[in-house]
Design a protein around this motif. Structure first.
Motif, PDB file in Angstrom:
ATOM      1  N   GLY A   1      41.398  64.815  52.127  1.00 30.94           N
ATOM      2  CA  GLY A   1      40.252  64.497  52.965  1.00 30.94           C
ATOM      3  C   GLY A   1      40.320  63.132  53.626  1.00 30.94           C
ATOM      4  N   SER A   2      41.422  62.397  53.383  1.00 30.93           N
ATOM      5  CA  SER A   2      41.558  61.050  53.965  1.00 30.93           C
ATOM      6  C   SER A   2      42.156  61.124  55.368  1.00 30.93           C
ATOM      7  CB  SER A   2      42.441  60.177  53.061  1.00 30.93           C
ATOM      8  OG  SER A   2      41.949  60.112  51.753  1.00 30.93           O
ATOM      9  N   THR A   3      41.664  62.056  56.169  1.00 33.97           N
ATOM     10  CA  THR A   3      42.292  62.393  57.447  1.00 33.97           C
ATOM     11  C   THR A   3      42.374  61.215  58.407  1.00 33.97           C
ATOM     12  OG1 THR A   3      41.427  64.637  57.214  1.00 33.97           O
ATOM     13  CG2 THR A   3      42.235  63.993  59.385  1.00 33.97           C
ATOM     14  N   GLU A   4      41.271  60.497  58.583  1.00 35.75           N
ATOM     15  CA  GLU A   4      41.256  59.380  59.528  1.00 35.75           C
ATOM     16  C   GLU A   4      42.220  58.285  59.096  1.00 35.75           C
ATOM     17  OE1 GLU A   4      38.023  56.416  61.746  1.00 35.75           O
ATOM     18  OE2 GLU A   4      37.519  57.415  59.848  1.00 35.75           O
ATOM     19  N   LEU A   5      42.272  58.021  57.786  1.00 31.17           N
ATOM     20  CA  LEU A   5      43.178  57.004  57.260  1.00 31.17           C
ATOM     21  C   LEU A   5      44.627  57.438  57.443  1.00 31.17           C
ATOM     22  CD1 LEU A   5      43.803  54.405  55.756  1.00 31.17           C
ATOM     23  CD2 LEU A   5      43.383  55.625  53.594  1.00 31.17           C
ATOM     24  N   VAL A   6      44.921  58.700  57.169  1.00 32.09           N
ATOM     25  CA  VAL A   6      46.282  59.219  57.352  1.00 32.09           C
ATOM     26  C   VAL A   6      46.702  59.080  58.816  1.00 32.09           C
ATOM     27  CG1 VAL A   6      47.740  61.277  57.265  1.00 32.09           C
ATOM     28  CG2 VAL A   6      46.132  60.815  55.401  1.00 32.09           C
ATOM     29  N   ASP A   7      45.805  59.424  59.736  1.00 29.70           N
ATOM     30  CA  ASP A   7      46.115  59.314  61.159  1.00 29.70           C
ATOM     31  C   ASP A   7      46.438  57.873  61.544  1.00 29.70           C
ATOM     32  OD1 ASP A   7      45.744  62.014  61.484  1.00 29.70           O
ATOM     33  OD2 ASP A   7      43.704  61.844  62.292  1.00 29.70           O
ATOM     34  N   ALA A   8      45.671  56.936  60.984  1.00 35.31           N
ATOM     35  CA  ALA A   8      45.892  55.524  61.296  1.00 35.31           C
ATOM     36  C   ALA A   8      47.234  55.047  60.733  1.00 35.31           C
ATOM     37  CB  ALA A   8      44.751  54.678  60.733  1.00 35.31           C
ATOM     38  N   VAL A   9      47.556  55.486  59.526  1.00 31.85           N
ATOM     39  CA  VAL A   9      48.844  55.127  58.920  1.00 31.85           C
ATOM     40  C   VAL A   9      49.994  55.737  59.722  1.00 31.85           C
ATOM     41  CG1 VAL A   9      50.320  55.455  56.889  1.00 31.85           C
ATOM     42  CG2 VAL A   9      47.935  54.729  56.612  1.00 31.85           C
ATOM     43  N   ASN A  10      49.815  56.970  60.186  1.00 31.07           N
ATOM     44  CA  ASN A  10      50.855  57.601  60.997  1.00 31.07           C
ATOM     45  C   ASN A  10      51.075  56.850  62.311  1.00 31.07           C
ATOM     46  OD1 ASN A  10      51.429  59.598  59.157  1.00 31.07           O
ATOM     47  ND2 ASN A  10      50.084  61.121  60.112  1.00 31.07           N
ATOM     48  N   THR A  11      49.985  56.400  62.901  1.00 33.55           N
ATOM     49  CA  THR A  11      50.097  55.607  64.121  1.00 33.55           C
ATOM     50  C   THR A  11      50.869  54.321  63.848  1.00 33.55           C
ATOM     51  OG1 THR A  11      48.041  56.487  65.053  1.00 33.55           O
ATOM     52  CG2 THR A  11      48.821  54.381  65.913  1.00 33.55           C
ATOM     53  N   ALA A  12      50.546  53.680  62.725  1.00 31.22           N
ATOM     54  CA  ALA A  12      51.239  52.444  62.345  1.00 31.22           C
ATOM     55  C   ALA A  12      52.721  52.700  62.100  1.00 31.22           C
ATOM     56  CB  ALA A  12      50.586  51.842  61.108  1.00 31.22           C
ATOM     57  N   LEU A  13      53.030  53.777  61.384  1.00 30.76           N
ATOM     58  CA  LEU A  13      54.435  54.106  61.119  1.00 30.76           C
ATOM     59  C   LEU A  13      55.176  54.386  62.423  1.00 30.76           C
ATOM     60  CD1 LEU A  13      54.115  56.431  57.980  1.00 30.76           C
ATOM     61  CD2 LEU A  13      55.237  54.192  58.059  1.00 30.76           C
ATOM     62  N   GLY A  14      54.508  55.065  63.346  1.00 34.67           N
ATOM     63  CA  GLY A  14      55.126  55.336  64.634  1.00 34.67           C
ATOM     64  C   GLY A  14      55.454  54.064  65.389  1.00 34.67           C
ATOM     65  N   GLU A  15      54.536  53.109  65.363  1.00 35.88           N
ATOM     66  CA  GLU A  15      54.775  51.835  66.038  1.00 35.88           C
ATOM     67  C   GLU A  15      55.900  51.062  65.358  1.00 35.88           C
ATOM     68  OE1 GLU A  15      50.981  49.931  65.941  1.00 35.88           O
ATOM     69  OE2 GLU A  15      50.102  51.216  67.499  1.00 35.88           O
ATOM     70  N   LEU A  16      55.937  51.100  64.033  1.00 34.60           N
ATOM     71  CA  LEU A  16      56.987  50.398  63.283  1.00 34.60           C
ATOM     72  C   LEU A  16      58.354  51.039  63.505  1.00 34.60           C
ATOM     73  CD1 LEU A  16      55.001  49.876  59.965  1.00 34.60           C
ATOM     74  CD2 LEU A  16      55.677  48.081  61.578  1.00 34.60           C
ATOM     75  N   ARG A  17      58.343  52.342  63.726  1.00 33.03           N
ATOM     76  CA  ARG A  17      59.603  53.031  64.025  1.00 33.03           C
ATOM     77  C   ARG A  17      60.075  52.675  65.428  1.00 33.03           C
ATOM     78  NH1 ARG A  17      58.218  57.415  62.103  1.00 33.03           N
ATOM     79  NH2 ARG A  17      59.423  57.351  60.182  1.00 33.03           N
ATOM     80  N   THR A  18      59.143  52.648  66.375  1.00 33.54           N
ATOM     81  CA  THR A  18      59.481  52.346  67.767  1.00 33.54           C
ATOM     82  C   THR A  18      59.955  50.913  67.946  1.00 33.54           C
ATOM     83  OG1 THR A  18      57.893  53.986  68.591  1.00 33.54           O
ATOM     84  CG2 THR A  18      58.581  52.271  70.124  1.00 33.54           C
ATOM     85  N   ASP A  19      59.299  49.965  67.270  1.00 34.39           N
ATOM     86  CA  ASP A  19      59.684  48.561  67.468  1.00 34.39           C
ATOM     87  C   ASP A  19      60.862  48.124  66.594  1.00 34.39           C
ATOM     88  OD1 ASP A  19      58.722  47.929  64.889  1.00 34.39           O
ATOM     89  OD2 ASP A  19      56.814  47.133  65.629  1.00 34.39           O
TER      90      ASP A  19
END
Length: 275
Positions: A240-258
């Motif tokens: 049920g931690s959907t919003e938090l998971v989405d935010a972490v995924n966004t962060a991981l995506g940025e860390l992967r890109t940079d």
């Protein structure tokens, strides 16, 4: 590392799914905590208001989560990754060190918001927890002496001798491949027997091999083959931690890109294990 397993797929998939974290696999039902209802899901708003993302980890699992020389600050691949994620969320990562057998019970009880400890994604765990996108990808590998040209696939292990811990999942894969197994206590003993020519090979997780080579730079051994199936490790959250998971995924995506994830990977493994 070019040869890949085309048979024994089902066995390898099971093996890899269980191999991404500590040797024992706790029940994802909170039984270690005596059962009962799970705490409410963590929300991004709560974490940002508190300024802290609380993370469960072992602290004794080198090179992922450990204390340098046993007494230094907590560090490791998982620790650095989740610290970078927390920074992207605008909060600090606060680590709660917990034994592996109790780590999921601690998550369910609300002692921490997430677990970062090489938690491999399995069907069973996905029924009980939410997961981020993977930040570690690993194969199973056959390690042989550098001059061994007779083993280039798992099929080539038929009749050969491999060094394996009898309590590991790699032992089962060695047996399924037709190998004769020499029992050992762990990786270090396996490599010693391989270097002495007393066994032909050992099967283990690629991350173990990479960690060993990063510190030892041993030219006497090589990866002869690897499985097609991969183990994917991610951050685990209460359901049920959907919003938090989405935010972490966004962060991981940025860390992967940079390039941050690749940089952390290179630091600990000498190569990018994040994708």
């Amino acid at each position: 590392m070019k040869s890949r397993l085309s048979v024994l797929g089902a066995t390898a998939a099971i093996t890899l799914a269980l191999a991404g974290c500590s040797s024992s696999t706790p029940s994802p039902s909170g039984e270690a905590d005596g059962g009962g209802e799970s705490a409410a899901p963590s929300t991004l708003q709560q974490i940002q208001e508190a300024g802290v993302l609380t993370v469960g980890t072992e602290g004794t699992y080198k090179p992922f989560s450990f204390h340098e020389d046993g007494t230094g600050e907590l560090t490791g691949y998982d620790v650095e990754v989740i610290t970078a994620v927390a920074e992207k969320l605008g909060v600090e990562a606060e680590f709660q060190e917990t034994q592996w057998d109790a780590i999921f019970a601690g998550l369910e009880a609300g002692r921490f918001d997430a677990v970062a400890n090489q938690v491999s994604i399995t069907d069973e765990r996905q029924e009980a927890y939410d997961f981020s996108d993977p930040y570690t990808v690993s194969n199973g590998v056959i390690v042989t002496s550098a001059d061994n040209g007779a083993i280039a696939s798992f099929e080539d292990l038929e009749g050969k001798t491999t060094a394996q811990s009898l309590t590991s999942n790699w032992y089962e894969l060695a047996q399924e491949s037709g190998a004769n197994v020499e029992p050992v206590e762990g990786w270090a003993q396996s490599i010693t027997l391989l270097q002495q020519g007393r066994v032909d090979a050992t099967i283990n997780d690629e991350l173990t091999y990479l960690d060993y080579q990063k510190t030892s730079n041993d030219p006497s051994i090589k990866v002869a083959a690897e499985t097609e199936e991969q183990s994917l490790s991610a951050v685990a959250f209460r359901k049920g931690s959907t919003e938090l998971v989405d935010a972490v995924n966004t962060a991981l995506g940025e860390l992967r890109t940079d390039g941050t994830l690749a940089e952390i990977s290179e630091e600990y493994f000498g190569t990018d294990v994040s994708q």
